[in-house]
Design a protein around this motif. Structure first.
Motif, PDB file in Angstrom:
ATOM      1  N   TRP A  45       6.672  -5.055  -6.717  1.00  0.00           N
ATOM      2  CA  TRP A  45       5.729  -5.870  -7.492  1.00  0.00           C
ATOM      3  C   TRP A  45       6.436  -6.839  -8.444  1.00  0.00           C
ATOM      4  O   TRP A  45       6.009  -7.992  -8.583  1.00  0.00           O
ATOM      5  N   GLY A  46       7.494  -6.372  -9.082  1.00  0.00           N
ATOM      6  CA  GLY A  46       8.157  -7.205 -10.081  1.00  0.00           C
ATOM      7  C   GLY A  46       9.140  -8.201  -9.509  1.00  0.00           C
ATOM      8  O   GLY A  46       9.473  -9.201 -10.164  1.00  0.00           O
ATOM      9  N   ILE A  47       9.631  -7.948  -8.278  1.00  0.00           N
ATOM     10  CA  ILE A  47      10.617  -8.844  -7.663  1.00  0.00           C
ATOM     11  C   ILE A  47      10.045  -9.509  -6.404  1.00  0.00           C
ATOM     12  O   ILE A  47       9.808 -10.720  -6.365  1.00  0.00           O
ATOM     13  N   LEU A  48       9.814  -8.718  -5.352  1.00  0.00           N
ATOM     14  CA  LEU A  48       9.393  -9.293  -4.063  1.00  0.00           C
ATOM     15  C   LEU A  48       8.040  -9.986  -4.151  1.00  0.00           C
ATOM     16  O   LEU A  48       7.879 -11.116  -3.671  1.00  0.00           O
ATOM     17  N   ARG A  49       7.062  -9.323  -4.753  1.00  0.00           N
ATOM     18  CA  ARG A  49       5.701  -9.906  -4.816  1.00  0.00           C
ATOM     19  C   ARG A  49       5.645 -11.081  -5.778  1.00  0.00           C
ATOM     20  O   ARG A  49       4.859 -12.013  -5.585  1.00  0.00           O
ATOM     21  N   SER A  50       6.472 -11.064  -6.823  1.00  0.00           N
ATOM     22  CA  SER A  50       6.365 -12.061  -7.891  1.00  0.00           C
ATOM     23  C   SER A  50       7.182 -13.329  -7.633  1.00  0.00           C
ATOM     24  O   SER A  50       6.877 -14.379  -8.199  1.00  0.00           O
ATOM     25  N   GLN A  70      12.822   7.114  -9.511  1.00  0.00           N
ATOM     26  CA  GLN A  70      12.822   6.624  -8.137  1.00  0.00           C
ATOM     27  C   GLN A  70      11.569   5.801  -7.837  1.00  0.00           C
ATOM     28  O   GLN A  70      11.655   4.696  -7.285  1.00  0.00           O
ATOM     29  N   ILE A  71      10.413   6.327  -8.229  1.00  0.00           N
ATOM     30  CA  ILE A  71       9.148   5.628  -7.934  1.00  0.00           C
ATOM     31  C   ILE A  71       9.025   4.362  -8.773  1.00  0.00           C
ATOM     32  O   ILE A  71       8.634   3.301  -8.258  1.00  0.00           O
ATOM     33  N   THR A  72       9.366   4.434 -10.074  1.00  0.00           N
ATOM     34  CA  THR A  72       9.245   3.243 -10.920  1.00  0.00           C
ATOM     35  C   THR A  72      10.211   2.149 -10.464  1.00  0.00           C
ATOM     36  O   THR A  72       9.891   0.961 -10.510  1.00  0.00           O
ATOM     37  N   GLY A  73      11.421   2.546 -10.008  1.00  0.00           N
ATOM     38  CA  GLY A  73      12.362   1.558  -9.492  1.00  0.00           C
ATOM     39  C   GLY A  73      11.829   0.859  -8.249  1.00  0.00           C
ATOM     40  O   GLY A  73      11.945  -0.373  -8.106  1.00  0.00           O
ATOM     41  N   ARG A  74      11.207   1.637  -7.353  1.00  0.00           N
ATOM     42  CA  ARG A  74      10.622   1.052  -6.153  1.00  0.00           C
ATOM     43  C   ARG A  74       9.474   0.102  -6.507  1.00  0.00           C
ATOM     44  O   ARG A  74       9.342  -0.980  -5.926  1.00  0.00           O
ATOM     45  N   LEU A  75       8.610   0.535  -7.429  1.00  0.00           N
ATOM     46  CA  LEU A  75       7.477  -0.305  -7.822  1.00  0.00           C
ATOM     47  C   LEU A  75       7.944  -1.598  -8.478  1.00  0.00           C
ATOM     48  O   LEU A  75       7.351  -2.671  -8.282  1.00  0.00           O
ATOM     49  N   PHE A  92       0.830  -1.205   0.000  1.00  0.00           N
ATOM     50  CA  PHE A  92       0.000   0.000   0.000  1.00  0.00           C
ATOM     51  C   PHE A  92       0.868   1.261   0.000  1.00  0.00           C
ATOM     52  O   PHE A  92       0.678   2.176  -0.812  1.00  0.00           O
ATOM     53  N   ALA A  93       1.828   1.321   0.953  1.00  0.00           N
ATOM     54  CA  ALA A  93       2.616   2.543   1.127  1.00  0.00           C
ATOM     55  C   ALA A  93       3.415   2.878  -0.117  1.00  0.00           C
ATOM     56  O   ALA A  93       3.495   4.040  -0.530  1.00  0.00           O
ATOM     57  N   GLN A  94       4.026   1.860  -0.737  1.00  0.00           N
ATOM     58  CA  GLN A  94       4.864   2.145  -1.898  1.00  0.00           C
ATOM     59  C   GLN A  94       4.050   2.388  -3.159  1.00  0.00           C
ATOM     60  O   GLN A  94       4.414   3.215  -3.996  1.00  0.00           O
ATOM     61  N   THR A  95       2.924   1.687  -3.310  1.00  0.00           N
ATOM     62  CA  THR A  95       2.079   1.897  -4.494  1.00  0.00           C
ATOM     63  C   THR A  95       1.420   3.273  -4.459  1.00  0.00           C
ATOM     64  O   THR A  95       1.216   3.904  -5.499  1.00  0.00           O
ATOM     65  N   ALA A  96       1.096   3.767  -3.254  1.00  0.00           N
ATOM     66  CA  ALA A  96       0.501   5.107  -3.132  1.00  0.00           C
ATOM     67  C   ALA A  96       1.435   6.184  -3.662  1.00  0.00           C
ATOM     68  O   ALA A  96       0.983   7.269  -4.054  1.00  0.00           O
ATOM     69  N   GLY A 142      20.168   0.895   0.341  1.00  0.00           N
ATOM     70  CA  GLY A 142      18.992   0.487  -0.424  1.00  0.00           C
ATOM     71  C   GLY A 142      19.339   0.072  -1.838  1.00  0.00           C
ATOM     72  O   GLY A 142      18.826  -0.926  -2.356  1.00  0.00           O
ATOM     73  N   MET A 143      20.237   0.830  -2.484  1.00  0.00           N
ATOM     74  CA  MET A 143      20.609   0.512  -3.862  1.00  0.00           C
ATOM     75  C   MET A 143      21.310  -0.836  -3.950  1.00  0.00           C
ATOM     76  O   MET A 143      21.010  -1.665  -4.812  1.00  0.00           O
TER      77      MET A 143
END
Length: 596
Positions: free
Chosen positions: A464-469, A455-460, A428-432, A525-526
Motif C-alpha cells: 500500500w505504501g510503495i507499490l500502490r502509491s 512481518q505483516i506490517t512490513g508487507r502492508l 486482497f491476499a496481503q491485506t487479509a 524478498g528482503m
C-alpha cells in the motif's frame, strides 16, 4: 411522395408462469378479504341494529341479551386478523393486532359471557356503541377497498377519525366492566384452579383479571410506559457496563490482566444476565434488530456505547451525531475481537472441563439421560478449526491467483506487465493477513506477536505504501523477484495450514517445503523490498505524497520520505530477528516429524 410501410407492431412476450401465478394469488387474496370484511361488517351491522332496537324498546338493561349471538360471532371472527398479521397478508404488525384482539375476546367471553350479573349494567351500552361505530366503519372501509379498489373520502375520514372518541370510551367501559365483575369472580371462583392437583399448579382468575385491568390502563398510554421502561433499562445497563469498563482499566493498570476478572465479576454477571430481557425484542417490546446481539458480548466499550445511545434516545428523543457514529462504527473492530476472544476462551478452558467433569450428568440416573459439558463446549474447538480452515483456503486461493496471473504476464508481456496483472489479487491476499495479527494477539494460533506484527506490517507497507502509491515503479524487475518470493512462500504456507486445520495432518513433503523455502525466498524478498523502497525515494521527495506540513491544527508534521528511510533502516535488525526465528522453527518442526 412514397408512403413508408408501417412497422409491424411489437408483440408483447406471453406472461410467464410465475407472473400468472402471482396474479392469481393477488385475485384470490382480494376475493378472500372482500368476503371476510363484508361478512364481519354484516355481523357488526346486526349488532348495531339490535342494540338500537333494544335501547328504543327496553332500555340499556336489555342491550346485551339482544346482541349476544351477533356480538360473539363478530368479535370471535376477528381471531383471523391475528393470523393475517402473522402470515403477512396485511400490513398491521402483530404487536398491535394481538393485544387489541385478545383484549376484546377477554371482555366478550371472559367478562360479559361468563358473568351474567354485568349484562344489565349501563357500561355495556357505551362499550357496544364504541365498538359498533368503530367496526362498522372499519370493515366497510376495507370491504370497499378490497372489492372496488377505492374508498370514498368521507369514509376514509371516518375510518381514521372516529377512534378519537370511540377508543377512550371503549377503554373506560372495558376497565369499568372488569372492575364491576370482580366481586362475582371472587364469589364464584370461576376458572380457578386450586391446590392440590396433579399438575401442582394454581390459578386465580380474579388476580389474572386484576393484572389485565392494570395492563389495559397502562396500554392507554403504552408509548409513554414503553419509553419510561426502556430509558430505565438502558441507563441501568449502561451504569453496569461503565462499572465493568472502569474496573477493567483499574485492574489492568494496578495488577495486570490476571486480575481483571476478579475485579469485574459481580457487575459483569449482573449486566450480562440482565440482557436476557432483550430477548423480548423479538416480540417488538425492544429493538427487533438487536436480538442477535444478546448472544454475543464482544467488548465492554461496545456495550457502554450502545446503552448510552439508546438511553439518550429513549429519554430525550435524540442522540448526538458523535454518539450515533460510535454506535454504528465501533462494532467493526469490537465484534471480531469479541467473537475470536470468546472462541479462544472456550478452547482454552476445554482441558479444565475434561479434568473436573463439572456440570456432567452420568448414567445411570432417574432421568435415563447423560450430559457431558466438555463435548457441549467442544464446539468451540470445532469452530476454531472451521474458521482457520476457511481462512487459510481463501487466502491460499488468492495467492494461487497471484501466482498464475504473474506467470501468464511473464510469458506473454515480460516482467513490466506483472504488477498490473496481479494488483487486485495481491491487495486482497496481503491485506487479509491483518487477521493473523489478531490471531496471535488472542491466542488463536501459536505464532508470537513479536514475529507476526513486523512481518505483516512490513508487507502492508510495501503493497500500500510503495507499490500502490507510486505507479512509477510498477515496471521494475524488483517487483517480479518480490512477487516470486512471496508467492512461493505464501502458497506453501497457506496450503500447509489449510490441510493441517481441515484434515489434521500434512504430507511430509509439504512440511519440508513449509520450513525450507524461506531459506531462499526470505533473502530474495528482503533485498527486493529494500531495493523498491530505495528506488521510490526520489518520487516520494518530488511528489510529497502523505506529507503533513506545519502549521496545522494538530501542530504536528510528518514527511513520508523520512518515514520510509526509517523503515528501510529497520529492515536489517528485523530481518535477522525473523530469519533466526524461522530457523529455530524449522529445526523444531523437522525434528518433531522425524520422531513421529
Amino acid at each position: 411522395m412514397t408512403l413508408k410501410p408501417n412497422p409491424s407492431p411489437r408483440r408483447l412476450p406471453p406472461p410467464s408462469r410465475s407472473s400468472a401465478m402471482a396474479a392469481d394469488g393477488s385475485v384470490l387474496r382480494r376475493l378472500y378479504f372482500s368476503v371476510y370484511n363484508w361478512v364481519v361488517f354484516i355481523g357488526w351491522a346486526q349488532v348495531s341494529l339490535s342494540m338500537i332496537l333494544a335501547l328504543l324498546d327496553d332500555g340499556h338493561e336489555a342491550v346485551y341479551a339482544a346482541i349476544e349471538r351477533h356480538l360473539l360471532f363478530a368479535q370471535t371472527a376477528a381471531i383471523m386478523e391475528i393470523l393475517h398479521s402473522i402470515l403477512g397478508l396485511v400490513r398491521s404488525p402483530v404487536s398491535s393486532t394481538l393485544p387489541q384482539i385478545t383484549g376484546r375476546l377477554f371482555i366478550t367471553w371472559g367478562i360479559l359471557w361468563s358473568f351474567p350479573e354485568t349484562h344489565s349494567h349501563i357500561l355495556v351500552t357505551p362499550l357496544i356503541i364504541s365498538w359498533s361505530i368503530t367496526e362498522v366503519i372499519r370493515y366497510s372501509f376495507f370491504g370497499i377497498k378490497e372489492s372496488f379498489g377505492f374508498t370514498p373520502s368521507w369514509l376514509l375520514w371516518l375510518r381514521y377519525s372516529t377512534f378519537i372518541v370511540c377508543y377512550p370510551v371503549g377503554m373506560v367501559s372495558e376497565v369499568g366492566l372488569i372492575y364491576i365483575a370482580f366481586p362475582f369472580m371472587k364469589a364464584s371462583e370461576k376458572y380457578c384452579i386450586g391446590m392440590p392437583n396433579k399438575w401442582n399448579f394454581s390459578f386465580d382468575y380474579f388476580y389474572f383479571s386484576t393484572f389485565l385491568m392494570a395492563f389495559s390502563a397502562m396500554a392507554a398510554d403504552g408509548s409513554m410506559v414503553r419509553r419510561l421502561y426502556l430509558s430505565i433499562y438502558n441507563w441501568v445497563a449502561f451504569i453496569g457496563w461503565a462499572q465493568v469498563l472502569c474496573y477493567t482499566i483499574l485492574a489492568l493498570l494496578d495488577k495486570g490482566h490476571e486480575a481483571v476478572y476478579a475485579a469485574i465479576e459481580r457487575p459483569l454477571l449482573f449486566t450480562q444476565t440482565a440482557a436476557i430481557l432483550e430477548v423480548l425484542g423479538e416480540l417488538e417490546i425492544e429493538r427487533v434488530g438487536e436480538v442477535s446481539s444478546v448472544f454475543y458480548s464482544p467488548t465492554n466499550y461496545w456495550k457502554v456505547t450502545r446503552y448510552s445511545f439508546y438511553g439518550m434516545k429513549e429519554s430525550f428523543g435524540f442522540t448526538p451525531s458523535w454518539l450515533l457514529w460510535l454506535r454504528y462504527s465501533t462494532f467493526i473492530a469490537c465484534f471480531p475481537v469479541g467473537v475470536v476472544s470468546e472462541i479462544c476462551l472456550a478452547y482454552t478452558v476445554l482441558p479444565f472441563m475434561k479434568a473436573s467433569e463439572k456440570y456432567c450428568l452420568r448414567m445411570p440416573n432417574k432421568w435415563n439421560f447423560s450430559f457431558n459439558y466438555f463435548y457441549a463446549n467442544g464446539m468451540a474447538s470445532v469452530l476454531r478449526r472451521l474458521y482457520l480452515s476457511v481462512y487459510n483456503w481463501i487466502v491460499f486461493i488468492r495467492w494461487v491467483q497471484v501466482s498464475w496471473s504473474m506467470i501468464l504476464a511473464l510469458l506473454e508481456k515480460r516482467y513490466e506487465a506483472v504488477y498490473a496483472a496481479v494488483e487486485q489479487h495481491l491487495l486482497f491476499a496481503q491485506t487479509a493477513a491483518i487477521m493473523e495479527i489478531l490471531h496471535s494477539i488472542v491466542g488463536l494460533v501459536r505464532s508470537p506477536v513479536s514475529s507476526t506484527l513486523p512481518q505483516i506490517t512490513g508487507r502492508l507497507f510495501m503493497i500500500w505504501g510503495i507499490l500502490r502509491s507510486f505507479p512509477e515503479i510498477h515496471t521494475h524487475i524488483f517487483v517480479t523477484s518480490l512477487l516470486i518470493s512471496w508467492c512461493i512462500t505464501e502458497v506453501t504456507r497457506y496450503s500447509f495450514y489449510g490441510m493441517k486445520e481441515s484434515f489434521g495432518f500434512t504430507p511430509s513433503w509439504l512440511l519440508w517445503l513449509r520450513y525450507s523455502t524461506f531459506i531462499v525466498c526470505f533473502p530474495v524478498g528482503m533485498v527486493s523490498e529494500v531495493g523498491l523502497v530505495y528506488i521510490v525515494v526520489p518520487f516520494m521527495k518530488a511528489s510529497e505524497k502523505y506529507c503533513l506540513r506545519m502549521p496545522n491544527k494538530w501542530n504536528f508534521s510528518i514527511k513520508y520520505f523520512y518515514a520510509s528511510v526509517f523503515f528501510m533502516v529497520l529492515y536489517a535488525p528485523v530481518y535477522l530477528h525473523l530469519f533466526h526465528y524461522l530457523i529455530v522453527q524449522r529445526k523444531k518442526a523437522l525434528a518433531k516429524s522425524k520422531t513421529t
